[in-house]
Design a protein around this motif. Sequence first.
Motif, mmCIF file in Angstrom:
data_model
loop_
_atom_site.group_PDB
_atom_site.id
_atom_site.type_symbol
_atom_site.label_atom_id
_atom_site.label_comp_id
_atom_site.label_asym_id
_atom_site.label_seq_id
_atom_site.Cartn_x
_atom_site.Cartn_y
_atom_site.Cartn_z
ATOM 1 N N GLY A 1 0.835 -0.974 0.347
ATOM 2 C CA GLY A 1 -0.487 -0.046 -0.202
ATOM 3 C C GLY A 1 0.707 0.952 -0.184
ATOM 4 O O GLY A 1 1.983 1.387 -0.362
ATOM 5 N N TRP A 2 -0.318 2.445 0.476
ATOM 6 C CA TRP A 2 0.696 4.115 -0.008
ATOM 7 C C TRP A 2 1.789 3.972 1.707
ATOM 8 O O TRP A 2 2.986 3.661 0.969
ATOM 9 N N LEU B 1 -1.629 10.382 -3.479
ATOM 10 C CA LEU B 1 -1.656 9.818 -2.281
ATOM 11 C C LEU B 1 -3.424 9.098 -1.950
ATOM 12 O O LEU B 1 -4.215 9.127 -2.383
ATOM 13 N N PRO B 2 -2.912 8.701 -1.141
ATOM 14 C CA PRO B 2 -4.476 7.883 0.075
ATOM 15 C C PRO B 2 -5.590 9.167 -0.074
ATOM 16 O O PRO B 2 -5.399 10.379 0.198
ATOM 17 N N PRO B 3 -6.885 8.872 -0.681
ATOM 18 C CA PRO B 3 -7.560 10.416 -0.053
ATOM 19 C C PRO B 3 -8.015 10.780 1.347
ATOM 20 O O PRO B 3 -8.012 11.643 1.404
ATOM 21 N N PRO C 1 6.383 5.358 -1.854
ATOM 22 C CA PRO C 1 4.861 5.580 -1.524
ATOM 23 C C PRO C 1 3.741 5.917 -3.128
ATOM 24 O O PRO C 1 4.389 6.511 -3.335
ATOM 25 N N ARG C 2 3.101 4.646 -3.053
ATOM 26 C CA ARG C 2 2.175 4.991 -4.459
ATOM 27 C C ARG C 2 0.880 4.711 -3.701
ATOM 28 O O ARG C 2 0.511 3.332 -3.756
#
Length: 521
Positions: free
Chosen positions: A318-319, A338-340, A330-331
């Motif tokens: 995950g991120w 970016l995560p929501p 991070p992705r």
Amino acid sequence: SWKAVDALDTSTDKVLGMLEDPRRHGPWDRRGLVVGHVQSGKTGHYTGLVCKAADAQYKVIIVLAGLHNNLRSQTQIRLEEGFLGYDTSVRDPLRPVGVGEIDTDQAIFPNCATTRLNTGDFGKKVAKHLAISPEQRPWLFVVKKNKSVLSELLRWIQNHVADTQRPDDDAAADNDPLPRVRKVVTKLPLLIIDDEADHASVDTQEQDFDPDTGKPDDEHNPTVINKLIRRILHSFSRSAYVGYTATPFANIFIHERGETRQEGPDLFPAAFIHNLAAPSNYVGPATLFGTASAQNRQSALPLVHEVSDYIKADGESGWMPQKHSNGHVPRWSAEESLPPSLREAIESFVLACAARVLRGQAREHSSMLVHVTRFTLVQNEVHAQIDEYVRHLKQRLIRQIDDQPILNRLKHLWITDFLPTTAQLREQGLISPGEDATWDELMTALPEVLQDIEVRTINGTAKDVLDYAENEAKGLKVIAIGGDKLARGLTLEGLCTSYFLRASKMYDTLMQMGRWFGYRP
């Protein structure tokens, strides 16, 4: 308020009263600890203690201010305002600040060997030109807990201040790479203030004790920073040490009989432990998270949103998975980096800044804290992603290109989160009555606010600093990304939004990471 000032006055009197009278001749040594809440005004407390100790005739005052330049510089600025009375970065003519504007008599300004500049710590250059004499005015040193800085300071004390040879000096130990305590200062009493005393100052190695006599092994080799602090104390025949911390777990487990020949006694607070009461206007963990009861937590504030989208269901990817390496990129998805939850946090910071502008607080500082990883390379990646997202918001809202989806999101956040939360806090009497900004008013302030927002990385390698003092006139609006450097001691002015992943299992680290505690009128 006067009430808080009076409490500070009483409390600093009490701590000073537990130290030794600096005018008393003959050798003495006092070690104590002051425990206060995270962000509760410990710097203000030891500034008051330093002022009173100088009046009482302590002549050499050393403040050990964290491990990083930005924290040391911030502490130096606070001590200039509260004790020195002048700006150390300007020499000729002296520029009075803080208490120096109340009493402008420069004859009573204390001496200072360090400056507020990021490069203003004690070092070879300062040591070369610094001579100290037993005079009326006290000397202040604000230094990092750093091997080379403390070694230089100890070397200078031994070469230029110490006046009496130690009879028990062990010349056989010349292979010791650190400066040794061969001489003692008898004419000048010393006060050491150790800020964040549980961090780096404690000897983490096990010292052996004779099972029959209980005597410590005096050849024990302590950890470097602990060794240097103790050697500086051991270089003075009259010395006092006061540690300050919010998380005193390590300090109370120091062995009370720990001692070595070169370093003298360990830093156990044998003389006193003083607990600072939190003033009534302090916002701490109990206010924010409520208190635990049999059913659930009670009276928590509706200000915390739990996030889970930084990690995938497997817990490994995950991120920002909890276990990641320094090379982690991070992705969140192919389309969005970016995560929501982090995008929403950034947008909520933009709204908070806009609301403050409408309240007439445009020139006040506003900060957002992003604490998701301790690795600097990963922090730099996060910086790039957040910077790109803020640029995307600026392009859309300032140039009004395809801005409707973003405006809809912001409006939804304002109406479904900000307004009901504000109403709830008003009901609880936690914020004063007033009119809330309408969405239309808020929309007019957004472009100006976005124009001012900067994204900075605060870590050991970054050049970015939080120069609040230099931006006094217009107010800094900053998203600060960091790890260890943001996690302890550093004050984030006008902190509005924190995005924070609980990567640590350590209680003291978690407590210290909560830079949202403090005075929030």
